[in-house]
Design an enzyme around this catalytic site. Structure first.
Site, PDB file in Angstrom:
ATOM      1  N   ASP A 175       0.839  -1.190   0.000  1.00  0.00           N
ATOM      2  CA  ASP A 175       0.000   0.000   0.000  1.00  0.00           C
ATOM      3  C   ASP A 175       0.880   1.248   0.000  1.00  0.00           C
ATOM      4  O   ASP A 175       1.583   1.522   0.979  1.00  0.00           O
ATOM      5  CB  ASP A 175      -0.916   0.019   1.231  1.00  0.00           C
ATOM      6  CG  ASP A 175      -1.866   1.200   1.146  1.00  0.00           C
ATOM      7  OD1 ASP A 175      -2.804   1.135   0.335  1.00  0.00           O
ATOM      8  OD2 ASP A 175      -1.648   2.209   1.855  1.00  0.00           O
ATOM      9  N   TYR A 194       3.178   9.889   0.663  1.00  0.00           N
ATOM     10  CA  TYR A 194       4.120   9.316   1.630  1.00  0.00           C
ATOM     11  C   TYR A 194       5.565   9.680   1.265  1.00  0.00           C
ATOM     12  O   TYR A 194       6.469   9.527   2.080  1.00  0.00           O
ATOM     13  CB  TYR A 194       3.953   7.786   1.749  1.00  0.00           C
ATOM     14  CG  TYR A 194       2.558   7.331   2.130  1.00  0.00           C
ATOM     15  CD1 TYR A 194       1.663   8.207   2.743  1.00  0.00           C
ATOM     16  CD2 TYR A 194       2.114   6.043   1.868  1.00  0.00           C
ATOM     17  CE1 TYR A 194       0.377   7.804   3.076  1.00  0.00           C
ATOM     18  CE2 TYR A 194       0.835   5.624   2.209  1.00  0.00           C
ATOM     19  CZ  TYR A 194      -0.037   6.519   2.797  1.00  0.00           C
ATOM     20  OH  TYR A 194      -1.315   6.111   3.124  1.00  0.00           O
ATOM     21  N   LYS A 200      -2.095   6.073  -4.511  1.00  0.00           N
ATOM     22  CA  LYS A 200      -3.218   7.003  -4.325  1.00  0.00           C
ATOM     23  C   LYS A 200      -2.906   8.370  -4.917  1.00  0.00           C
ATOM     24  O   LYS A 200      -1.806   8.901  -4.739  1.00  0.00           O
ATOM     25  CB  LYS A 200      -3.527   7.152  -2.829  1.00  0.00           C
ATOM     26  CG  LYS A 200      -3.563   5.830  -2.094  1.00  0.00           C
ATOM     27  CD  LYS A 200      -3.993   5.949  -0.654  1.00  0.00           C
ATOM     28  CE  LYS A 200      -3.752   4.659   0.108  1.00  0.00           C
ATOM     29  NZ  LYS A 200      -2.408   4.522   0.684  1.00  0.00           N
ATOM     30  N   HIS A 224      -7.157   9.576  -2.807  1.00  0.00           N
ATOM     31  CA  HIS A 224      -6.690   9.424  -1.422  1.00  0.00           C
ATOM     32  C   HIS A 224      -7.656  10.045  -0.410  1.00  0.00           C
ATOM     33  O   HIS A 224      -7.949   9.455   0.615  1.00  0.00           O
ATOM     34  CB  HIS A 224      -5.299  10.064  -1.288  1.00  0.00           C
ATOM     35  CG  HIS A 224      -4.500   9.576  -0.128  1.00  0.00           C
ATOM     36  ND1 HIS A 224      -3.138   9.505  -0.137  1.00  0.00           N
ATOM     37  CD2 HIS A 224      -4.887   9.132   1.094  1.00  0.00           C
ATOM     38  CE1 HIS A 224      -2.714   9.035   1.024  1.00  0.00           C
ATOM     39  NE2 HIS A 224      -3.753   8.809   1.794  1.00  0.00           N
TER      40      HIS A 224
HETATM   41  N1  LIG Z   1      -5.840   6.031   2.933  1.00  0.00           N
HETATM   42  C1  LIG Z   1      -5.422   6.754   3.930  1.00  0.00           C
HETATM   43  O1  LIG Z   1      -5.788   7.927   4.116  1.00  0.00           O
HETATM   44  C2  LIG Z   1      -4.478   6.140   4.913  1.00  0.00           C
HETATM   45  C3  LIG Z   1      -4.299   6.738   6.169  1.00  0.00           C
HETATM   46  C4  LIG Z   1      -3.474   6.117   7.078  1.00  0.00           C
HETATM   47  C5  LIG Z   1      -2.812   4.944   6.743  1.00  0.00           C
HETATM   48  N2  LIG Z   1      -2.972   4.404   5.484  1.00  0.00           N
HETATM   49  C6  LIG Z   1      -2.256   3.161   5.089  1.00  0.00           C
HETATM   50  O2  LIG Z   1      -2.470   2.160   6.076  1.00  0.00           O
HETATM   51  C7  LIG Z   1      -1.217   1.719   6.583  1.00  0.00           C
HETATM   52  C8  LIG Z   1      -1.365   1.266   8.015  1.00  0.00           C
HETATM   53  O3  LIG Z   1      -1.869   2.297   8.834  1.00  0.00           O
HETATM   54  P1  LIG Z   1      -0.951   3.130   9.842  1.00  0.00           P
HETATM   55  O4  LIG Z   1       0.459   3.126   9.383  1.00  0.00           O
HETATM   56  O5  LIG Z   1      -1.634   4.419  10.033  1.00  0.00           O
HETATM   57  O6  LIG Z   1      -1.100   2.375  11.224  1.00  0.00           O
HETATM   58  P2  LIG Z   1      -1.027   0.891  11.779  1.00  0.00           P
HETATM   59  O7  LIG Z   1      -0.573  -0.059  10.761  1.00  0.00           O
HETATM   60  O8  LIG Z   1      -2.301   0.666  12.482  1.00  0.00           O
HETATM   61  O9  LIG Z   1       0.078   1.060  12.909  1.00  0.00           O
HETATM   62  C9  LIG Z   1       1.414   1.313  12.603  1.00  0.00           C
HETATM   63  C10 LIG Z   1       2.165   1.490  13.915  1.00  0.00           C
HETATM   64  O10 LIG Z   1       2.112   0.280  14.673  1.00  0.00           O
HETATM   65  C11 LIG Z   1       3.435  -0.185  14.925  1.00  0.00           C
HETATM   66  N3  LIG Z   1       3.395  -1.648  14.814  1.00  0.00           N
HETATM   67  C12 LIG Z   1       3.465  -2.407  13.687  1.00  0.00           C
HETATM   68  N4  LIG Z   1       3.407  -3.717  13.983  1.00  0.00           N
HETATM   69  C13 LIG Z   1       3.286  -3.806  15.315  1.00  0.00           C
HETATM   70  C14 LIG Z   1       3.190  -4.888  16.206  1.00  0.00           C
HETATM   71  N5  LIG Z   1       3.217  -6.147  15.769  1.00  0.00           N
HETATM   72  N6  LIG Z   1       3.079  -4.620  17.545  1.00  0.00           N
HETATM   73  C15 LIG Z   1       3.050  -3.347  17.994  1.00  0.00           C
HETATM   74  N7  LIG Z   1       3.141  -2.270  17.184  1.00  0.00           N
HETATM   75  C16 LIG Z   1       3.263  -2.497  15.856  1.00  0.00           C
HETATM   76  C17 LIG Z   1       4.308   0.468  13.880  1.00  0.00           C
HETATM   77  O11 LIG Z   1       5.619   0.681  14.334  1.00  0.00           O
HETATM   78  P3  LIG Z   1       6.921  -0.032  13.635  1.00  0.00           P
HETATM   79  O12 LIG Z   1       6.946   0.397  12.192  1.00  0.00           O
HETATM   80  O13 LIG Z   1       8.049   0.508  14.430  1.00  0.00           O
HETATM   81  O14 LIG Z   1       6.723  -1.509  13.804  1.00  0.00           O
HETATM   82  C18 LIG Z   1       3.603   1.824  13.705  1.00  0.00           C
HETATM   83  O15 LIG Z   1       3.996   2.695  14.743  1.00  0.00           O
HETATM   84  C19 LIG Z   1      -0.319   2.943   6.370  1.00  0.00           C
HETATM   85  O16 LIG Z   1       1.038   2.650   6.509  1.00  0.00           O
HETATM   86  C20 LIG Z   1      -0.745   3.357   4.995  1.00  0.00           C
HETATM   87  O17 LIG Z   1      -0.157   2.523   4.016  1.00  0.00           O
HETATM   88  C21 LIG Z   1      -3.816   4.984   4.580  1.00  0.00           C
END
Ligand SMILES: NC(=O)c1ccc[n+]([C@@H]2O[C@H](COP(=O)([O-])OP(=O)(O)OC[C@H]3O[C@@H](n4cnc5c(N)ncnc54)[C@H](OP(=O)(O)O)[C@@H]3O)[C@@H](O)[C@H]2O)c1
Length: 324
Positions: free
Chosen positions: A46, A51, A79, A112
């Site tokens: 993704d 980003y 996106k 997006h």
């Molecule tokens: N469409 C949109 O508007 C939008 C918005 C937000 C996000 N997204 C997409 O969705 C993806 C995921 O969402 P997100 O990055 O917001 O949040 P997330 O995946 O819910 O959480 C990421 C956080 O959790 C930590 N983490 C990962 N694995 C873990 C585990 N096993 N145990 C504990 N902590 C853990 C990561 O740190 P470490 O990296 O240090 O492990 C990071 O700080 C994004 O990266 C992006 O690609 C899209």
């Protein structure tokens, strides 16, 4: 090596249920994360223009294509950013994204956010007079942008969809064009079930991809990965709390895109566990008195003076998404 389960989109394409998120991965981190993830079995990535790390993803892909996988083995989502919503800019930005990633097509291209910024002045164009705010394009509608996506060459984009769209916004673009998005990528975790939106998407065969599935916590609330109920279920299943949260989304039929740049987590997040209906209900109950949306652009810096989701804090915003 198990490649995990997949979802079949309305287009017939197969979307691997767990993908790797890449938002907020720091420079130099994401290249290794993507290479490591693909070597570990991930086939769904993704990405997004905003980003600002798609070139690193491209460098990683050079290391694994064709030695580990072919391009066809991967499902790559990116996106369209808000500053390229205008018909004259959408394909140009897509071409930039393709060049950054080093591929000639995307499997899925999403709008997006349901809000346009004026083009030609950077990704977050500053407001002319209000310091600390981005400029908003109040002319370009979601229907205009959806039409621009529909018009993109199929050779460059295999499926199109949206992200952060509400029911009203989805209904508006579908009514105007007759074209139903393949996917709506939304914030989705036990604190934000959005049952009405999920039911509407299901009725239209719009697949939901869950972002921030671990409750990526930018606002200082207790972490979902450390929630006592999630911990209890995880311990009983011999799983990590992140695996339980991913499983909660999978139980609802979502694809789920946890982000990590740490090798051990990249591997463990991808290992799918199943929740019983009872455990699913237990985890869902966390959200009953604790509704939380983490990602609200009205609170960003610079601020977007826009009401997107109709959350209480957004009601003071000057603009709302222009649908038609
Ligand atoms: N469409 C949109 O508007 C939008 C918005 C937000 C996000 N997204 C997409 O969705 C993806 C995921 O969402 P997100 O990055 O917001 O949040 P997330 O995946 O819910 O959480 C990421 C956080 O959790 C930590 N983490 C990962 N694995 C873990 C585990 N096993 N145990 C504990 N902590 C853990 C990561 O740190 P470490 O990296 O240090 O492990 C990071 O700080 C994004 O990266 C992006 O690609 C899209």
């Amino acid at each position: 090596m198990s490649l995990g389960k997949h979802i079949v989109l309305s287009t017939g394409a197969k979307l691997p249920q767990i993908g790797l998120g890449t938002w907020l991965s720091k420079p130099k981190e994401v290249e290794h994360a993507v290479e490591y993830a693909v070597r570990s079995g991930y086939r769904h990535l993704d990405l997004a223009r905003i980003y600002q790390n798609q070139d690193e993803v491209g460098a990683a892909l050079k290391k694994v294509i064709p030695s580990v996988v072919t391009r066809e083995d991967l499902f790559i989502t990116s996106k369209l950013w808000n500053s390229a919503h205008q018909a004259a800019y959408a394909e140009k930005e897509l071409d930039e994204t393709l060049a950054q990633i080093g591929t000639d097509y995307l499997d899925l291209y999403l709008i997006h956010w349901p809000i346009a910024f004026p083009p030609g002045n950077g990704l977050n164009p500053p407001h002319a007079t209000k310091e600390g705010e981005v400029a908003i394009d109040t002319e370009t509608s979601l229907v205009d942008t959806w039409k621009a996506l529909i018009a993109l060459p199929k050779s460059k984009v295999r499926a199109i969809g949206v992200s952060n769209f509400t029911v009203a916004q989805l209904k508006g673009i579908i009514a105007a064009t007759g074209v139903v998005p393949a996917v709506n990528q939304i914030e989705a975790h036990p604190l934000l079930p959005q049952d009405e939106l999920v039911a509407y998407c299901k009725s239209q065969n719009i697949h939901i991809t869950a972002y921030s599935p671990l409750g990526n916590n930018l606002i200082g609330k207790p972490k979902l990965t450390e929630n006592a109920v999630v911990e209890e279920v995880a311990q009983r299943l011999g799983a990590t709390t992140a695996q339980v949260l991913v499983a909660w989304g999978a139980h609802r039929g979502y694809s789920v895109i946890p982000k990590s740049v740490q090798e051990e987590r990249i591997v463990s997040n991808f290992k799918q566990v199943e929740l019983s209906e009872e455990d699913y209900q237990k985890i869902s109950a966390i959200g009953h008195d604790n509704y939380t949306r983490f990602n609200i652009p009205f609170t960003y810096k610079p601020k977007w003076d826009v009401n997107i989701f109709d959350e209480p804090i957004e009601k003071q915003a000057a603009f709302s998404a222009k649908i038609q």
